[in-house]
Every structure is written in C-alpha cells, then in structure tokens.
Design a protein around this motif. Structure first.
Motif, PDB file in Angstrom:
ATOM      1  N   PRO A 308       0.838  -1.209   0.000  1.00  0.00           N
ATOM      2  CA  PRO A 308       0.000   0.000   0.000  1.00  0.00           C
ATOM      3  C   PRO A 308       0.870   1.254   0.000  1.00  0.00           C
ATOM      4  O   PRO A 308       2.077   1.179   0.238  1.00  0.00           O
ATOM      5  N   ASP A 309       0.239   2.408  -0.244  1.00  0.00           N
ATOM      6  CA  ASP A 309       0.982   3.671  -0.189  1.00  0.00           C
ATOM      7  C   ASP A 309       1.081   4.178   1.240  1.00  0.00           C
ATOM      8  O   ASP A 309       2.048   4.830   1.622  1.00  0.00           O
ATOM      9  N   ILE A 310       0.030   3.911   2.015  1.00  0.00           N
ATOM     10  CA  ILE A 310       0.001   4.332   3.422  1.00  0.00           C
ATOM     11  C   ILE A 310      -0.489   3.144   4.251  1.00  0.00           C
ATOM     12  O   ILE A 310      -1.369   2.398   3.819  1.00  0.00           O
ATOM     13  N   THR A 311       0.108   2.977   5.420  1.00  0.00           N
ATOM     14  CA  THR A 311      -0.326   1.913   6.347  1.00  0.00           C
ATOM     15  C   THR A 311      -0.657   2.545   7.688  1.00  0.00           C
ATOM     16  O   THR A 311       0.100   3.400   8.160  1.00  0.00           O
ATOM     17  N   THR A 312      -1.775   2.140   8.277  1.00  0.00           N
ATOM     18  CA  THR A 312      -2.024   2.567   9.653  1.00  0.00           C
ATOM     19  C   THR A 312      -1.816   1.376  10.584  1.00  0.00           C
ATOM     20  O   THR A 312      -2.133   0.243  10.254  1.00  0.00           O
ATOM     21  N   LEU A 313      -1.223   1.679  11.725  1.00  0.00           N
ATOM     22  CA  LEU A 313      -0.927   0.648  12.728  1.00  0.00           C
ATOM     23  C   LEU A 313      -1.466   1.090  14.084  1.00  0.00           C
ATOM     24  O   LEU A 313      -1.741   2.268  14.298  1.00  0.00           O
ATOM     25  N   GLY A 314      -1.600   0.151  15.001  1.00  0.00           N
ATOM     26  CA  GLY A 314      -2.047   0.469  16.359  1.00  0.00           C
ATOM     27  C   GLY A 314      -1.883  -0.764  17.220  1.00  0.00           C
ATOM     28  O   GLY A 314      -1.061  -1.633  16.925  1.00  0.00           O
ATOM     29  N   LYS A 315      -2.656  -0.857  18.257  1.00  0.00           N
ATOM     30  CA  LYS A 315      -2.747  -2.042  19.127  1.00  0.00           C
ATOM     31  C   LYS A 315      -1.383  -2.650  19.487  1.00  0.00           C
ATOM     32  O   LYS A 315      -0.701  -2.158  20.366  1.00  0.00           O
ATOM     33  N   VAL A 316      -0.974  -3.725  18.768  1.00  0.00           N
ATOM     34  CA  VAL A 316       0.233  -4.481  19.148  1.00  0.00           C
ATOM     35  C   VAL A 316       1.475  -3.590  19.184  1.00  0.00           C
ATOM     36  O   VAL A 316       2.409  -3.865  19.939  1.00  0.00           O
ATOM     37  N   ILE A 317       1.482  -2.497  18.412  1.00  0.00           N
ATOM     38  CA  ILE A 317       2.735  -1.731  18.318  1.00  0.00           C
ATOM     39  C   ILE A 317       3.084  -0.947  19.584  1.00  0.00           C
ATOM     40  O   ILE A 317       4.143  -0.311  19.638  1.00  0.00           O
ATOM     41  N   ALA A 318       2.212  -0.988  20.596  1.00  0.00           N
ATOM     42  CA  ALA A 318       2.627  -0.440  21.894  1.00  0.00           C
ATOM     43  C   ALA A 318       2.542  -1.525  22.972  1.00  0.00           C
ATOM     44  O   ALA A 318       2.581  -1.224  24.158  1.00  0.00           O
ATOM     45  N   GLY A 319       2.441  -2.771  22.525  1.00  0.00           N
ATOM     46  CA  GLY A 319       2.493  -3.902  23.452  1.00  0.00           C
ATOM     47  C   GLY A 319       1.462  -3.837  24.574  1.00  0.00           C
ATOM     48  O   GLY A 319       1.703  -4.312  25.677  1.00  0.00           O
ATOM     49  N   GLY A 320       0.306  -3.232  24.311  1.00  0.00           N
ATOM     50  CA  GLY A 320      -0.734  -3.144  25.338  1.00  0.00           C
ATOM     51  C   GLY A 320      -0.632  -1.857  26.142  1.00  0.00           C
ATOM     52  O   GLY A 320      -1.488  -1.579  26.976  1.00  0.00           O
ATOM     53  N   TYR A 321       0.420  -1.060  25.902  1.00  0.00           N
ATOM     54  CA  TYR A 321       0.543   0.226  26.602  1.00  0.00           C
ATOM     55  C   TYR A 321      -0.257   1.299  25.862  1.00  0.00           C
ATOM     56  O   TYR A 321      -0.592   1.127  24.685  1.00  0.00           O
ATOM     57  N   ALA A 323      -1.119   4.955  23.918  1.00  0.00           N
ATOM     58  CA  ALA A 323      -0.500   5.601  22.753  1.00  0.00           C
ATOM     59  C   ALA A 323      -0.073   4.549  21.735  1.00  0.00           C
ATOM     60  O   ALA A 323       1.106   4.406  21.413  1.00  0.00           O
ATOM     61  N   ALA A 324      -1.071   3.786  21.251  1.00  0.00           N
ATOM     62  CA  ALA A 324      -0.804   2.738  20.271  1.00  0.00           C
ATOM     63  C   ALA A 324      -1.337   3.187  18.914  1.00  0.00           C
ATOM     64  O   ALA A 324      -2.478   2.920  18.569  1.00  0.00           O
ATOM     65  N   GLY A 325      -0.508   3.881  18.172  1.00  0.00           N
ATOM     66  CA  GLY A 325      -0.932   4.301  16.839  1.00  0.00           C
ATOM     67  C   GLY A 325       0.270   4.702  16.011  1.00  0.00           C
ATOM     68  O   GLY A 325       1.265   5.206  16.553  1.00  0.00           O
TER      69      GLY A 325
END
Ligand SMILES: Cc1ncc(COP(=O)(O)O)c(C=O)c1O
Length: 494
Positions: A308-321, A323-325
C-alpha cells in the motif's frame, strides 16, 4: 508446553475458502437462530453471575452512577454486567471475585504475547525511573521503534507515531488528500477504522451509509463513499465516477476484510484493489491496526505481497501500553506530512499529539515487537488460532449446529447468529423494521452465548471473536474447547 511449530514466517498456514465461509454464513442467517435453552441461560445467570460475581456486580452499580453505561470502553461491556478485572498475566485473567478466565480478548487485540510480559515490565520500570512516561522531547526508543517498523513493513519508508489507531486513520486520510489533491475516500461497507467522523460512515453494517452517524453533520462525511467487500466491479465504477467529482484521494481497506476479517476477503482482492488504485491515481491505505505484527512481522501486506501507499498501525505496536498508533508510508507520500509546525515546502498535513511517541509506549512497542520476532509469536498464535478453529468446527459438526467458525491466523471468528452478514440493501424498505427486530433478537442470542462462555471461564470479544496469543499453548486451547462444548450442549435443539 507442546506446541509443534513450523516456522513459516506467517501466522496463516492456509488461506480460508472465502466462498465456503459466505455459503455457511448465508445458511446461518436463513435458518432460525438457535441460542441457549432458556433454563440454561437462567441457570448461568443465577448460579454464576448472581452467586460468584457479587463484587463485580457491586462495582458495576457504583460505576454506572458516574460513568455512562458503567464502562469506559464498549469491549468492556458484557451481559448481564461487566466484570472487574484485577489481574492479567499471560493467557489468564482474574476478576475481583477471584474467578479465573482464559483471555481471548487479549487487551482488545493489543497483547499478542499475552498480558504483562516480564521482559516489557522490567524495561518499563527502567524508563519510568529514568525519565517518567513523558517529556514531550525525543527519546531514543522512538527511533528504535520507528526503525523496526520500517525494516519490517514493505510499504513503510517513514513512520509517524501517534496516540491511537483512530488517529492514524484520520492522519492517513488527511495525508492522502494533501498528497493527491483529490477529495473522495472509498471504504468497504461495514469497515471499522476508528471512531472519527469521516469513517463513521458505513460502519459495522454494510449499506448503512450515514444512518448511524449521530452527531456528525452530513457535510463531514460527504466525501466518504462505500463499496461492498469483494465487489471489484463496484470499486472500479466508484473510482471512474469520482474522476468527475473531485477524484479519489484514497481507498482504505482492512486487508483481511472489515471487522478484523469477520467479512472475509477473496485472496486476490487486495491485489485487484491495488491495480485499480494505480489505474485511477488513488492512494491505497491498508488499515493494519489489527493485522500488523499479527499476520506476519510485515503485516498482511507482506503475506499478500501487496504494497500500500500508506499503512495505519495500532494495538500491538505499543504492546498493550497506551498511545498505540502509527502512520507509515512511502517516502514521497510521507514528505507531505508536517514535522512539528510548518514543514518545508508546499502544503503539509498536520498530525500529532502531546503523548504520541512517549518514551514508555515507544519502549513497550520496541521491546514487544522484538520479542514477537524472537519467539515467532505471529506463527505460534496463528497455529493456536488454527487449532481453536478446527476444534470449534468439530464441535459444531458433533452437535449439528448451524454455527460458523473460521480464522485468519490468531483472529478467530465464531458466528452463532450471523448478524455480520446483515446488509441493509438486501431488503425492501418496508421489510426493514421486521429485519431490524430480527437482528436485535439475534444480537441478544449472541450476547447470551457470550455470557455463557464467560461463566465457563472464557473471555471473548463480544461472544463472537477470539484472539489467540503466544502465551497460550495446546493444553489451554483444548481446555477452552471443553468449555465451549459445555455451552454448545446447552443450545436449543441439542
Ligand atoms: C481495524 C481497526 N482500525 C482502527 C481501529 C481504531 O483503533 P483505536 O481503538 O486504537 O483508536 C480499530 C480498533 O479496534 C480497528 O479494529
């Protein structure tokens, strides 16, 4: 622990037969819904919730007076009242009354390693001792996390850390519009991309359009459009039409399908959408808030081989802490994002937030993702998802139930009523009140099933979805299946 793991690099061993799932789901909604026998439901309510969850009930009554609905997060609500959790470790939760559960909610999909891993806890203490959770200045964990994401995701050359998946989606849309100078955003019907105004259009139920956009002026979602999942021709028609109406800035999809794959996509659908975006000059946004670092270290985009040209991430990327985005993309696209206030040349999309990329969540993300890679957690949790699904299918067959079980890696779906397939456009408008009544009835049945799972020691996502985690093992899954069986045995007609 007796997991027999083949390292495949992906959480998915075999892509599901999408047509077969839709056939089974169609059968489910065209046959009368089957829920718990009324006496069995009553027994769960009396003998479990009223007798063994007294402190949770008292806590809910207290909370309801000062918190709308008694909970701050919709996933925390469960029938007949939400449980108050006091301990979360590995694959298990313990409530305030001391009851233990197998945790298939997994922090709403944030804890692929299971709850509260020691390796992250230790580092969290270090960060807090050294600088507290926030300085609003740069910390080296930001670079470490950003580098890790860039190294793993084929579609990400640069990344902006944000506060949530919702913020990432908002930023992605703004960035796409600044970069392309076009207006419209196309999303898939029933797709959830956070709770922001523009993507609240056509959310949860296919064909619903703006009907659930309460409190959102029509002008705000005027340029959000809906196309049905898997309908490639409709997607092309919309892109073509938009050429004369402000153009298409982006198509946003969850690559495994709306609602974490609940409405599954054909295997070649993401590639077809990529080709259409290229043909019509639109950007492709993959919402990998759930699938990122779950389907594979490089997300669903690595699995499908579609960038893709843009990807949004969240959740796992802060390991449950908190500010996961994150929002990432190709360099030339990401250059349209303002750094701080202003930026260099041309128009820039402003995104940000005071607590975005704080040292604590950046550390938690970095340490968690490294651990996911080291332990092959995507594959481990994915294989456990396969085992759970296979076991559920066997139980469904054994008790001759109309239920449907399927999974994409560690995202496991158990449809007992099939409201997921409800589609407003399938009905004449005079049929709608009756259909809506039926849907409410079916939703109640699902809620009661969720309560029964809970009483048997299984916390699910709203009674119809489960996240397996790498903190589980074959014994835990088999134990869970025994508990599911106890509920299935109490269904009407068994
Ligand atoms: C696919 C998807 N996108 C975006 C979001 C929003 O993320 P957040 O809850 O972090 O705002 C969610 C949340 O569940 C999601 O499932």
């Amino acid at each position: 622990m007796s997991n027999d793991i083949d390292k495949t690099g992906f959480g998915i061993t075999e892509y599901h037969n999408t047509q077969e799932i839709y056939r089974e789901l169609k059968n489910l909604i065209t046959t009368p819904a089957r829920g718990l026998k009324p006496a069995e439901l009553k027994s769960y309510l009396t003998n479990y919730f009223e007798s063994k969850c007294k402190k949770s009930k008292a806590e809910f009554e207290k909370a309801s007076k000062i918190i709308p609905g008694g909970v701050q997060h919709n996933q925390a609500f469960s029938y007949p009242f939400p449980l108050t959790i006091t301990k979360a470790k590995g694959a298990h939760l313990v409530d305030i009354d001391g009851n233990e559960y197998i945790d298939f909610l997994a922090g709403g999909g944030t804890t692929l390693l299971g709850s509260s891993p020691d390796i992250v806890n230790e580092k969290a203490k270090e960060v807090i001792d050294n600088c507290g959770p926030c300085t609003c200045l740069h910390h080296e964990y930001e670079t470490l996390l950003a580098q890790f994401i860039v190294d793993k995701f084929p579609g990400i050359d640069k990344v902006r850390l944000l506060g949530s998946g919702t913020e990432a989606g908002m930023g992605a849309i703004r960035l796409a519009r600044v970069h392309t100078k076009k207006k419209n955003i196309i999303k898939l019907g029933a797709g959830f991309h956070g709770w922001s105004d523009q993507v609240s259009y056509a959310q949860r139920i296919a064909g619903i359009g703006g009907l659930e956009c309460h409190g959102i002026p029509r002008a705000v979602y005027k340029h959000t459009q809906e196309v049905y999942p898997n309908d490639v021709k409709a997607m092309e028609r919309m892109l073509k039409r938009n050429r004369y109406r402000g153009g298409t800035a982006a198509v946003i999809i969850e690559p495994m399908g709306p609602e974490s794959g609940t409405r599954p996509l054909d295997y070649d659908y993401p590639a077809k959408v990529r080709a259409l975006c290229d043909k019509y000059g639109a950007l492709l946004i993959f919402d990998e808030v759930v699938t990122g670092f779950r389907i594979a270290m490089g997300g669903a985009q690595e699995y499908f081989g579609v960038t893709p040209d843009i990807t949004t991430l969240g959740k796992v990327i802060a390991g449950g802490y908190p500010a996961a985005g994150a929002l990432g993309g190709k360099k030339e696209v990401m250059e349209s994002l303002a750094g701080g206030i202003g930026g260099k040349k041309g128009k820039k999309a402003h995104v940000g937030g005071t607590l975005a990329a704080n040292p604590l969540s950046s550390m938690a993300g970095y340490v968690t993702l490294k651990e996911i890679e080291r332990t092959n957690a995507c594959e481990v949790a994915g294989k456990l998802g396969d085992r759970l699904t296979k076991g559920l299918k066997q139980l469904i067959q054994k008790y001759n139930l109309p239920f449907v079980a399927y999974n994409q890696a560690s995202m496991v779906h158990l449809e007992t009523v099939g409201t997921v397939l409800f589609d407003i456009n399938l009905f004449k408008f005079w049929e709608l009140p009756g259909k809506i009544k039926e849907i409410h009835k079916r939703k109640d049945i699902m809620t009661h099933m969720g309560a029964a799972y809970m009483a048997e020691g299984l916390v699910t996502v709203g009674g119809s979805r489960m996240f397996t985690t790498a903190a589980m093992n074959n014994e835990i899954i088999d134990d869970a299946l025994t508990r599911f069986e106890r509920v299935f045995m109490k269904v009407e007609g068994v």
